[in-house]
Design a protein around this motif. Structure first.
Motif, mmCIF file in Angstrom:
data_model
loop_
_atom_site.group_PDB
_atom_site.id
_atom_site.type_symbol
_atom_site.label_atom_id
_atom_site.label_comp_id
_atom_site.label_asym_id
_atom_site.label_seq_id
_atom_site.Cartn_x
_atom_site.Cartn_y
_atom_site.Cartn_z
ATOM 1 N N ILE A 146 9.813 7.036 -6.288
ATOM 2 C CA ILE A 146 8.961 7.124 -5.088
ATOM 3 C C ILE A 146 7.811 6.081 -4.984
ATOM 4 O O ILE A 146 6.996 6.172 -5.919
ATOM 5 C CB ILE A 146 8.760 8.561 -4.596
ATOM 6 N N LEU A 147 7.536 4.953 -4.022
ATOM 7 C CA LEU A 147 6.564 3.939 -4.237
ATOM 8 C C LEU A 147 6.002 4.141 -2.665
ATOM 9 O O LEU A 147 6.651 3.905 -1.585
ATOM 10 C CB LEU A 147 7.188 2.795 -4.266
ATOM 11 N N LEU A 148 4.582 4.153 -2.627
ATOM 12 C CA LEU A 148 3.780 4.184 -1.472
ATOM 13 C C LEU A 148 3.513 2.507 -0.930
ATOM 14 O O LEU A 148 2.926 1.882 -1.923
ATOM 15 C CB LEU A 148 2.337 5.043 -1.755
ATOM 16 N N VAL A 149 3.413 2.471 0.410
ATOM 17 C CA VAL A 149 3.244 0.874 0.592
ATOM 18 C C VAL A 149 2.258 1.096 1.744
ATOM 19 O O VAL A 149 2.366 2.091 2.673
ATOM 20 C CB VAL A 149 4.689 0.526 1.187
ATOM 21 N N GLY A 150 1.462 -0.044 1.903
ATOM 22 C CA GLY A 150 0.608 -0.002 2.946
ATOM 23 C C GLY A 150 0.805 -1.136 3.764
ATOM 24 O O GLY A 150 1.440 -2.074 3.685
ATOM 25 N N LYS A 151 0.765 -0.627 5.352
ATOM 26 C CA LYS A 151 1.071 -1.668 6.565
ATOM 27 C C LYS A 151 0.154 -2.330 7.007
ATOM 28 O O LYS A 151 0.273 -3.130 8.032
ATOM 29 C CB LYS A 151 1.899 -0.945 7.357
ATOM 30 N N THR A 152 -1.096 -1.881 6.850
ATOM 31 C CA THR A 152 -2.411 -2.499 7.585
ATOM 32 C C THR A 152 -3.264 -2.639 6.660
ATOM 33 O O THR A 152 -3.413 -1.903 5.516
ATOM 34 C CB THR A 152 -3.157 -1.624 8.597
ATOM 35 N N SER A 153 -4.321 -3.558 6.802
ATOM 36 C CA SER A 153 -5.338 -3.820 5.725
ATOM 37 C C SER A 153 -6.179 -2.829 5.638
ATOM 38 O O SER A 153 -6.611 -2.310 4.358
ATOM 39 C CB SER A 153 -6.237 -5.101 6.250
ATOM 40 N N SER A 154 -6.470 -1.741 6.823
ATOM 41 C CA SER A 154 -7.551 -0.757 6.648
ATOM 42 C C SER A 154 -6.539 0.401 5.924
ATOM 43 O O SER A 154 -7.223 1.230 4.908
ATOM 44 C CB SER A 154 -7.882 -0.243 7.899
ATOM 45 N N SER A 155 -5.328 0.504 5.968
ATOM 46 C CA SER A 155 -4.521 1.551 5.359
ATOM 47 C C SER A 155 -4.582 1.142 3.723
ATOM 48 O O SER A 155 -4.752 1.935 3.047
ATOM 49 C CB SER A 155 -3.147 1.466 5.795
ATOM 50 N N ILE A 156 -4.325 -0.105 3.587
ATOM 51 C CA ILE A 156 -4.321 -0.348 2.022
ATOM 52 C C ILE A 156 -5.681 -0.103 1.344
ATOM 53 O O ILE A 156 -5.659 0.548 0.228
ATOM 54 C CB ILE A 156 -3.909 -1.911 1.997
ATOM 55 N N ARG A 157 -6.677 -0.272 1.904
ATOM 56 C CA ARG A 157 -8.132 0.129 1.322
ATOM 57 C C ARG A 157 -8.219 1.703 1.295
ATOM 58 O O ARG A 157 -8.542 2.147 0.207
ATOM 59 C CB ARG A 157 -9.144 -0.447 2.372
ATOM 60 N N ALA A 158 -7.908 2.272 2.421
ATOM 61 C CA ALA A 158 -7.774 3.495 2.376
ATOM 62 C C ALA A 158 -6.788 4.336 1.209
ATOM 63 O O ALA A 158 -7.251 5.430 0.347
ATOM 64 C CB ALA A 158 -7.528 4.429 3.732
ATOM 65 N N LEU A 159 -5.858 3.888 0.903
ATOM 66 C CA LEU A 159 -4.720 4.614 -0.049
ATOM 67 C C LEU A 159 -5.142 4.143 -1.320
ATOM 68 O O LEU A 159 -5.160 5.039 -2.169
ATOM 69 C CB LEU A 159 -3.119 3.731 0.231
ATOM 70 N N ASN A 160 -5.827 2.680 -1.392
ATOM 71 C CA ASN A 160 -6.459 2.620 -2.833
ATOM 72 C C ASN A 160 -7.601 3.543 -3.257
ATOM 73 O O ASN A 160 -7.820 3.943 -4.340
ATOM 74 C CB ASN A 160 -7.015 1.120 -2.812
ATOM 75 N N LYS A 161 -8.257 3.888 -2.145
ATOM 76 C CA LYS A 161 -9.570 4.844 -2.288
ATOM 77 C C LYS A 161 -8.949 6.338 -2.748
ATOM 78 O O LYS A 161 -9.570 6.942 -3.555
ATOM 79 C CB LYS A 161 -10.197 4.948 -0.700
ATOM 80 N N LEU A 162 -7.838 6.823 -2.052
ATOM 81 C CA LEU A 162 -7.349 7.871 -2.480
ATOM 82 C C LEU A 162 -7.006 7.896 -4.010
ATOM 83 O O LEU A 162 -7.157 9.108 -4.753
ATOM 84 C CB LEU A 162 -5.889 8.209 -1.703
#
Length: 290
Positions: A146-162
């Motif tokens: 299982i691999l998590l992917v971001g689709k927006t710039s704000s989502s990538i930043r938020a997921l990295n924070k998690l």
């Protein structure tokens, strides 16, 4: 700037930002002409990017509402498309979760990577800060799951924070070799940093060649490179098929590494929904453990 390039080849309007952010961080994945961080920095240094008509630099911050234009003066060769079907386990406008097969890098300089295959498999987000989808964590070349992917710039930043705040629970399954305790915690230093993994033996079967094979559930508390492989090897129970950390006379050739990223659990940073997704065990695991 070249006189023939007075029109931008791509433009992007920045949605409202809670806090100012460097353009070189925000802009990753936004422009097809400069997808990666290194390509974006190169475009900035060559003065190919303008914000509200002004030449941008690596020191440029954006706050929201700006128009970012990219001008490329060199001839752009059409990019080859990687045709590589991926199984999508979950998708919305912010993020996606996919199954990563064995034998492919998540990202890097090679043509055949998960990162290059995502655009063919995932729908583009309808949100204003949509970017080319990008993986937000890594799995080894030989690891499935299982691999998590971001689709927006704000989502990538938020997921990295998690991930930074250890708010993503990950679980893996591996098949290990030899006698081992039914459960335990492994702590060691990897590359000079503390690392912790918890394990639990779910089932064991006798093996003529390996003595005993164990289906082990693993929950890493940290995310060091090759952590689970190193940890199981360090207690004398290497993962079946691990050529790098295995025991020399017990290497299984040709069947791959028996390590699978099984589940991800986290709170969706935008919908606040509790997400708990699983990627079922590969068939080769099931052949050994029903």
């Amino acid at each position: 700037m070249n006189k023939n390039s007075n029109k931008p080849i791509e433009s992007h309007i920045v949605p409202k930002q809670n806090t100012p952010i460097r353009l070189q961080e925000y802009g990753v994945g936004i422009f097809n002409a400069a997808i990666t961080k290194s390509a974006l920095k190169k475009a900035l240094k060559k003065k190919y990017i303008r914000v509200d008509g002004h030449v941008a630099t690596t020191a440029t911050f954006i706050k929201g509402g700006e128009t970012i234009d990219i001008f490329i003066t060199e001839a752009i060769k059409p990019k080859k498309k990687l045709i590589f079907p991926l199984e999508v386990l979950f998708e919305d406008d912010y993020l996606a979760v996919i199954h990563k097969p064995a034998g492919i890098l998540v990202s890097g300089n090679r043509f055949k990577t998960i990162a290059n295959a995502l655009v063919q498999n995932i729908k583009r987000s309808e949100l204003p800060d949509a970017i080319i989808p990008q993986p937000v964590h890594r799995l080894d070349y030989a690891t499935t799951g299982i691999l998590l992917v971001g689709k927006t710039s704000s989502s990538i930043r938020a997921l990295n924070k998690l991930f930074e705040n250890k708010e993503v629970d990950k679980s893996y399954y591996a098949i290990s070799i030899g006698e081992m305790d039914m459960e335990g915690k492994i702590t060691s230093e990897i590359d000079g940093k503390k690392s912790h993994s918890n394990y639990r033996v779910c089932e064991s079967v006798p093996s003529e060649r390996f003595g005993k094979l164990n289906l082990v559930q693993l929950e890493p508390e940290t995310g060091r490179r090759h952590q689970l492989r190193i940890h199981l090897s360090s207690i004398g129970n290497p993962i079946l098929g691990d050529k790098e950390y295995g025991i020399e006379n017990l290497i299984l050739n040709g069947k791959g590494l028996y390590l699978h990223a099984y589940s991800l659990k986290f709170r969706h940073p935008f919908t606040n929904e509790e997400i708990h997704l699983k990627d079922e065990l590969p068939q080769r695991f099931k052949k050994i453990f029903d």
